[in-house]
Write a protein that holds these residues in place. Sequence first.
Motif, PDB file in Angstrom:
ATOM      1  N   THR A   1       0.196   8.499  -1.648  1.00 24.56           N
ATOM      2  CA  THR A   1      -1.035   8.053  -1.357  1.00 24.56           C
ATOM      3  C   THR A   1      -2.360   9.274  -1.270  1.00 24.56           C
ATOM      4  N   ARG A   2      -1.853   9.991  -1.755  1.00 25.26           N
ATOM      5  CA  ARG A   2      -3.392  11.271  -2.178  1.00 25.26           C
ATOM      6  C   ARG A   2      -3.503  10.927  -3.604  1.00 25.26           C
TER       7      ARG A   2
ATOM      8  N   CYS B   1      -0.360  -8.084   8.548  1.00 26.81           N
ATOM      9  CA  CYS B   1      -1.825  -8.358   9.582  1.00 26.81           C
ATOM     10  C   CYS B   1      -1.681  -8.481  10.446  1.00 26.81           C
TER      11      CYS B   1
ATOM     12  N   HIS C   1      -4.547   7.245  -4.126  1.00 32.38           N
ATOM     13  CA  HIS C   1      -5.351   6.272  -3.684  1.00 32.38           C
ATOM     14  C   HIS C   1      -6.846   7.956  -3.796  1.00 32.38           C
ATOM     15  N   SER C   2      -6.612   8.550  -5.216  1.00 36.58           N
ATOM     16  CA  SER C   2      -7.837   9.677  -5.695  1.00 36.58           C
ATOM     17  C   SER C   2      -8.217   9.319  -6.596  1.00 36.58           C
TER      18      SER C   2
ATOM     19  N   THR D   1       0.853  -1.677  -0.154  1.00 37.54           N
ATOM     20  CA  THR D   1       0.127   0.210   0.205  1.00 37.54           C
ATOM     21  C   THR D   1       1.084   1.902  -0.067  1.00 37.54           C
TER      22      THR D   1
ATOM     23  N   ALA E   1      -2.561 -11.172   2.582  1.00 36.83           N
ATOM     24  CA  ALA E   1      -3.958 -11.035   2.657  1.00 36.83           C
ATOM     25  C   ALA E   1      -3.738  -9.307   3.396  1.00 36.83           C
ATOM     26  N   MET E   2      -2.821  -8.348   3.919  1.00 38.12           N
ATOM     27  CA  MET E   2      -3.187  -6.657   4.253  1.00 38.12           C
ATOM     28  C   MET E   2      -3.314  -6.206   3.469  1.00 38.12           C
ATOM     29  N   THR E   3      -2.503  -6.268   1.995  1.00 34.43           N
ATOM     30  CA  THR E   3      -2.988  -5.258   0.922  1.00 34.43           C
ATOM     31  C   THR E   3      -4.432  -5.638   0.470  1.00 34.43           C
TER      32      THR E   3
ATOM     33  N   PHE F   1      -0.264   6.095   6.573  1.00 29.54           N
ATOM     34  CA  PHE F   1      -1.336   5.705   6.442  1.00 29.54           C
ATOM     35  C   PHE F   1      -1.443   4.506   7.190  1.00 29.54           C
ATOM     36  N   SER F   2      -0.176   3.543   6.061  1.00 28.32           N
ATOM     37  CA  SER F   2      -0.223   2.070   6.041  1.00 28.32           C
ATOM     38  C   SER F   2       1.480   1.592   6.196  1.00 28.32           C
TER      39      SER F   2
ATOM     40  N   GLU G   1      -2.345  -1.672  -6.111  1.00 26.06           N
ATOM     41  CA  GLU G   1      -3.776  -1.568  -7.666  1.00 26.06           C
ATOM     42  C   GLU G   1      -2.829  -1.122  -8.909  1.00 26.06           C
TER      43      GLU G   1
END
Lengths: 192, 588
Positions: B160-161, B368, B164-165, B29, B447-449, B108-109, B33
Motif C-alpha cells: 500500500t505505501r 461497500c 499510494h505514495s 485496493t 463501487a468500493m474501489t 487499510f482496506s 490505479e
Amino acid sequence: MTNDTKSILLVGVGGQGTILASKILSEGLARKGYDVKMSEIHGMSQRGGSVTTHVRYGTKVASPVVPEGGADVLVAFEKIEAVRWLQYLKPGGSLVVNNFEIYSLPVLTGAAKYPGDVIEKLKAEVPNIKVFCASEIAEELGNVKAQNIVLLGALVKAMGLENLDWKSVLKELVPAQLYELNEKAFEVGLAQ
Amino acid sequence: MKKLLTGNEAIARGAWEAGLHVAAAYPGTPSTEILENMSQYKDVYSEWSTNEKVALEVAAGASIAGARALAAMKHVGLNVAADPLFTLAYTGVNGGLVIVTADDPGLFSSQNEQDNRYYASHAKIAMLEPSDSQECLDYVKEAFSISEEFDTPVLFRVTTRICHSKTLVETGEKKEVAVRPYAKDSSKYVMAPASAKKRKFILDARIKRMKEFSETTPLNRVEKGKNSEIGIVTSGISYHHAKEIFGDDVSYLRLGFTWPLPEKKIRDFAASVKTLYVIEENEPYLEDFIKMIGVDCIGRDKLPWIDELTPETVQRSLCPESAAPQGYSVDVEVPPRPPVLCAGCTHRGFFYEVGKYKDVVVTGDIGCYTLGMVPPLSVTDTVICMGASVSGGVGFQKAVEKAKRNEKVFAAIGDSTFFHSGITGLIDAVVNKSPIVVNILDNRITAMTGHQENPGTGMTLMGEKTHQVDLKALCIACGVKEENIRLIDPYMLDETKEAIKTGYEANEPFVIITTAPCALIKDVIKARANMKCKVDQDKCVKCKLCMRSGCPALNFRGGSVYIDRASCNGCTICLQICPKQAISREDA
C-alpha cells in the motif's frame, strides 16, 4: 545523512479535499528542487472515514511516513481529527485547525458524543496553534470546497514557504473556472 | 524534469515504456490505479477482467501468443489467481509475463494481511520488490527482461505505501517491442502429467540459473556505511523506514530481487558486520531464509509481525534508547469515525428491511455492502472473501437443516462480486437444493474501489460500449426458477419488503436483484442534486426510527432530527420509514 527533512501531516474527512491540497503542496515543493514524498491512506474515505496524507521534503527524504512526534506542521481539516492525530505533532511544531465539525455516524445516532471544548484544550496544550474557520471563509468566497486551499495557504505560511511559486501550481491543478476563487482562498489562508 | 508519481502510476508508465501489449486486472485496493493509468496508453490493450484468475489467464494467453503481458491484483486476488500461477511456473512464457501483487500491510482496506512473497517461493517464480516509484518504473522494465531471459513469470510485489505514495521519478522513452512469433509446442504449453513432469526438470534448471543471477544482479546491492557494527538486510518500503532511523552510518543489503534469494551475498554481507538486523514488514520471509542458511540475525524477535511497519516501530523495537520525542496529547475522548454506507446509498433499504427479521442470517461479501455490518444496521453475520456470501450461505443453510434450527440465510453480494465469484455459488445452491435467498445488490459499477466498469456496466476499461450481462437471465440460466426471482428498485421500501418476505418464505433458491446506480456516480449526483428531504419539526415525535437506517445525512441535535442538505440525495428511505409522515421531499 544530512537530515533536514520536514514533515507535514494533513488529516481530515473524506470529501474535504485534503488529497488535492497535498498534491499542490508536493508539486510546489518538487518544482523548488526538493526531494518530496507524499503518502496517502484513503481506503474507505469516500464512505465517511478519516483521510491522512503525509508530505515530507528535504535534500533527501527516506521514509514517506511521518513518524509519531515528527510532524513540523499538523493541519486538521476537522477539529476532532486534530485530537485524533495530535501525537504526530513534533514538540514545538505548528498546529493548524479548521474550526469545523463533521459528525461521524456514532455521533449522529447518539452512540458517541462529540466533545465540546476541543479548541480550548488544544490551545492549552499546544503553544503554536492557529485556529480559524476555513470552511466559513471559503463559503464567503463562494464555495465551501475551497476550504482546502484556505488551509493550504495557512500551512504554507506556517512552514515559511511563501516564496515558492504557488500560483502557477494552483493554475495547473485546479479546474480553470475555479482558479480565481482558489487564488483568493490561498491569499486569505496566507493572511491567517 | 522529474515527475511526482505514485507507485501505481510508475508501474503503468514503466510497463508501457517496456513495450507492454496486453494488461488485465480485477480492481482491488491498493492495486486499482495500475490499470486505470494503463488505460490512458491507448497502444496497450487493457481490460477489467471478471476476476483475478481470469486476468492472469488473459495475460498468460497473451504471453504464450508472444506478447508482453501484465496482470495486476491486490494480495487476496492472487489467491483467486493461484491456480494458473503455479502451473505457469512450469510452462514459462513466450512474451514477458509480469504479475503485480499489491499487498496491504496494516489492512487499510482488506480482509487479511497475507504476505504474498511466499507465493514466489511456493510457485518458484522470480520476484522483484521495488521500494519507491522510481524503482517501480525501473524494476518493471527489468521484470520483463528477466521474464523473457529466464522463461519465467515474474511476481512484482508492492505494498500500500508504495502503491499510494508519490515520489520523484525520471521517466524514459517507450521501447517498441514486437509481439514474438508463436510456435505450437505441446511439451511446453500443454501441462498434462507426462509433459508437466518433464517441465519440472526444466523449472529446476531455471531455478539454478536464477540463483546465479540473484548473486550478481545490481537489484541486490550493498550500501556500505561508515562503521561495520550494524548491517541491515531489507527490501521494499522497509528499506526507507530503516534508513529513516539508522541513516547512512550503518550498512544495508537492499534486496530488489527476492526470489530466489542470494545466499552467498547474504553470507558475505553478514560476515562484514558485527550485528545483523533483518527489517521487513509482516512475515519473517527474509529472516527465515537467512536463519535457514545458518546465519544469525535479529528480526522478528524484536520487530512486530502485525500491522504496517513504520519508522517509529523500527525505532522502538531496535533502538528504544533513542526513541522519538513524545508528541502532544489532550484529555478528550475522540469519537470513532468508521466508514459507513453513504447518504443515499442504494444498499440501505435492503439492510434496513432484512434486519427486521431476527431469525435471518446475512452472509455478507466484499464491497461497500460489507458496511451492512456497521451499527445501527448491524445486519451482516459473516464476511470472508469474494463470493463466500453465496457458497458460505449454502453451507450455513445445510448446517441449520442438520441441526433442525430455523435460521433463514440471506446472502448479500454486489454485482461486480457476483460476476467475480458469486455465480458458481448460485449454481451450487440450485443444484444442491439450498433454499437460500441471494440478494444481488446491483449498483451497476464496482463501487468500493472507486467506480470501475464491470460486466453489468456496458462499458469497457478502454471506454468502448459493450454488452451488458443480464443478471436475471443469468440467474435463470443457472437454474433459478423465474417465479423465484424479484427485480426491485431498492429505493422503494415496500417493494423491498415484499421481495424479502417472499424470499423468506420460499422453499427453493430465491434471488432478489436490487438495481439502481451507485449514488456517487457523477451523473447520478448531477441528476439528484436538487432532490432533498426535510423534517417537519411539528410532526416529528423524535422516535428516531429513521435513524435506524444509519444514513449519515440524518442527525440528532438538541433533541431534534435534522437532515443535512449537503449530503441528502432525496433517496426517501427515511421518509418511507417515518411512521408520522414528518419527512417530505423538498421538491415535491
